[in-house]
Motif scaffolding. Structure first.
Motif, PDB file in Angstrom:
ATOM      1  N   ARG A  38       1.062  -1.312   0.116  1.00 26.84           N
ATOM      2  CA  ARG A  38       0.107  -0.076   0.185  1.00 26.84           C
ATOM      3  C   ARG A  38       0.701   1.145   0.133  1.00 26.84           C
ATOM      4  N   VAL A  97       2.507   1.586  -3.268  1.00 23.65           N
ATOM      5  CA  VAL A  97       1.779   1.964  -4.462  1.00 23.65           C
ATOM      6  C   VAL A  97       1.757   3.771  -4.169  1.00 23.65           C
ATOM      7  N   ALA A  98       2.241   4.638  -2.998  1.00 25.93           N
ATOM      8  CA  ALA A  98       1.893   5.647  -3.055  1.00 25.93           C
ATOM      9  C   ALA A  98       2.894   6.352  -2.710  1.00 25.93           C
ATOM     10  N   TYR A  99       3.593   5.947  -2.371  1.00 27.93           N
ATOM     11  CA  TYR A  99       5.174   6.386  -2.996  1.00 27.93           C
ATOM     12  C   TYR A  99       5.635   6.501  -4.632  1.00 27.93           C
ATOM     13  N   ASP A 100       4.880   5.190  -4.764  1.00 32.71           N
ATOM     14  CA  ASP A 100       5.025   5.251  -6.776  1.00 32.71           C
ATOM     15  C   ASP A 100       4.091   6.831  -7.374  1.00 32.71           C
ATOM     16  N   ARG A 101       3.494   6.022  -7.208  1.00 37.05           N
ATOM     17  CA  ARG A 101       2.301   7.614  -7.489  1.00 37.05           C
ATOM     18  C   ARG A 101       2.725   9.172  -7.925  1.00 37.05           C
ATOM     19  N   ILE A 102       3.513   9.423  -6.401  1.00 33.47           N
ATOM     20  CA  ILE A 102       3.526  10.590  -6.132  1.00 33.47           C
ATOM     21  C   ILE A 102       4.354  10.787  -6.411  1.00 33.47           C
ATOM     22  N   ARG A 103       5.321  10.154  -6.660  1.00 33.50           N
ATOM     23  CA  ARG A 103       7.464  10.035  -6.738  1.00 33.50           C
ATOM     24  C   ARG A 103       7.039  10.356  -8.791  1.00 33.50           C
ATOM     25  N   ASN A 104       5.930   9.380  -9.023  1.00 30.85           N
ATOM     26  CA  ASN A 104       5.191   9.942 -10.621  1.00 30.85           C
ATOM     27  C   ASN A 104       4.848  10.959 -10.458  1.00 30.85           C
ATOM     28  N   GLY A 105       3.975  11.714  -9.970  1.00 28.98           N
ATOM     29  CA  GLY A 105       2.843  12.272 -10.067  1.00 28.98           C
ATOM     30  C   GLY A 105       4.322  14.368 -10.247  1.00 28.98           C
ATOM     31  N   ALA A 114       8.811  12.201  -3.693  1.00 29.99           N
ATOM     32  CA  ALA A 114       8.106  11.751  -2.604  1.00 29.99           C
ATOM     33  C   ALA A 114       7.986  11.397  -1.253  1.00 29.99           C
TER      34      ALA A 114
END
Length: 259
Positions: A182, A185-193, A199
Motif C-alpha cells: 500500500r 503504491v502511494a510512493y510510486d504514485r507521488i514520485r511519478n506525479g 515522494a
C-alpha cells in the motif's frame, strides 16, 4: 509468497526515506547522462541512413556506367552494320535494293545519334551522382566523428556509473521488499506525479523540502513524534522530520560509498 515483516510507523518512515534517497541517487545518475543516449541513437540512425544513401548512389553510378558501356557497345554494332550495308550496296543490281540498304544505313546512323545522346545524358548524370557522393561522404564523415565523440562521452559516463546504478537498483528492490504494498503504491504514485521525483521529503526550516509552504507547528510536532504517516497538504509528499532525515542520509551515504 513471503510475508513482509510488520514495521512500526517510524521504521516505515525510515524505510521510505531510505528508498527515496536511493532512488534519488539513481535519478542523479540518469540525469548525468541526460539526453546523451537519445543523441547517440539519433546519430547512429543518421549515420546508418547516410551509409544506405551512399550505397544507393554508388549502385546508381555503377548502373549508369554499365549503361554507357552498353551504349558504346551498341554503337560499335551499328557501325559494323553500316559497313556491312555499305558493302552490300556495291553488289546490288537495282535501285530498289540500293534504296532499301540506304534506309538501313540511315536507321543505323539514327540509332548511333540516339545512343550518343543517351551517353551524353548519362555522363551528366554521373557528374551529378559524383557530387552527391562527395557531399554525402563529407556529411557522413562529420556525423561519424560527432557520433564517435558522443559515444565516447556516453561510454565514459556509463563506465563511471553503470556498476553503481546496477547496485543501487538492487538496493532499491531490497528496501522495497520491507515496505508494505500500500505504501509502495502511494510512493510510486507521488514520485511519478512530481517533477523532481521526490515522494518523501524532510522538514527544512519549517517547510517541506522543495516547498515554500510552511508546515503548521502542531503538524511539525506530530511529524517529529513519528507515530503516523503525514503528507504535505500542498504537494501530497510524505513528510519526515529533519533529525530522522539526517540519520538516514548518513546511513545511505555510507552504503553508497561502499558500492
Amino acid at each position: 509468497m513471503t510475508k513482509k515483516k510488520e514495521l512500526t510507523v517510524e521504521e516505515k518512515l525510515r524505510a521510505l526515506y531510505d528508498l527515496q534517497l536511493i532512488d534519488s541517487r539513481i535519478d542523479e545518475i540518469k540525469n548525468m547522462r541526460g539526453e546523451l543516449p537519445l543523441e547517440v541513437e539519433d546519430l547512429q540512425d543518421e549515420v546508418a541512413g547516410l551509409n544506405k544513401r551512399l550505397e544507393k548512389l554508388h549502385l546508381d553510378l555503377n548502373t549508369i556506367e554499365a549503361g554507357i558501356k552498353d551504349k558504346k557497345s551498341a554503337i560499335e554494332e551499328f557501325k559494323e552494320a553500316i559497313k556491312k550495308y555499305t558493302a552490300q550496296q556495291n553488289e546490288v543490281k537495282n535501285n530498289r535494293e540500293f534504296n532499301s540498304l540506304e534506309k538501313e544505313i540511315e536507321f543505323q546512323n539514327l540509332e548511333i545519334e540516339l545512343a550518343e545522346k543517351h551517353i551524353r545524358e548519362m555522363l551528366v548524370s554521373i557528374e551529378h551522382k559524383k557530387v552527391s557522393i562527395e557531399e554525402t561522404e563529407s556529411r557522413l564523415a562529420a556525423r561519424q566523428e560527432h557520433l564517435g565523440h558522443k559515444e565516447a562521452e556516453l561510454n565514459s559516463i556509463m563506465t563511471e556509473t553503470e556498476r553503481e546504478e546496477e547496485l543501487l537498483l538492487q538496493k532499491s528492490e531490497e528496501f522495497k521488499a520491507d515496505i508494505e504494498d500500500r505504501l509502495l503504491v502511494a510512493y510510486d504514485r507521488i514520485r511519478n506525479g512530481v517533477r523532481n521525483g521526490l515522494a518523501v521529503v524532510s522538514i527544512e526550516r519549517g517547510a517541506s523540502a522543495g516547498s515554500y509552504f510552511t508546515i503548521p507547528p502542531q503538524t511539525q510536532v506530530e511529524i517529529a513524534a513519528r507515530k503516523k504517516i503525514i503528507t504535505d497538504e500542498h504537494s501530497g509528499r510524505i513528510l519526515v522530520d529533519s533529525a530522522l532525515a539526517n540519520e538516514e542520509r548518513e546511513k545511505i551515504e555510507a552504503i553508497i560509498a561502499k558500492l
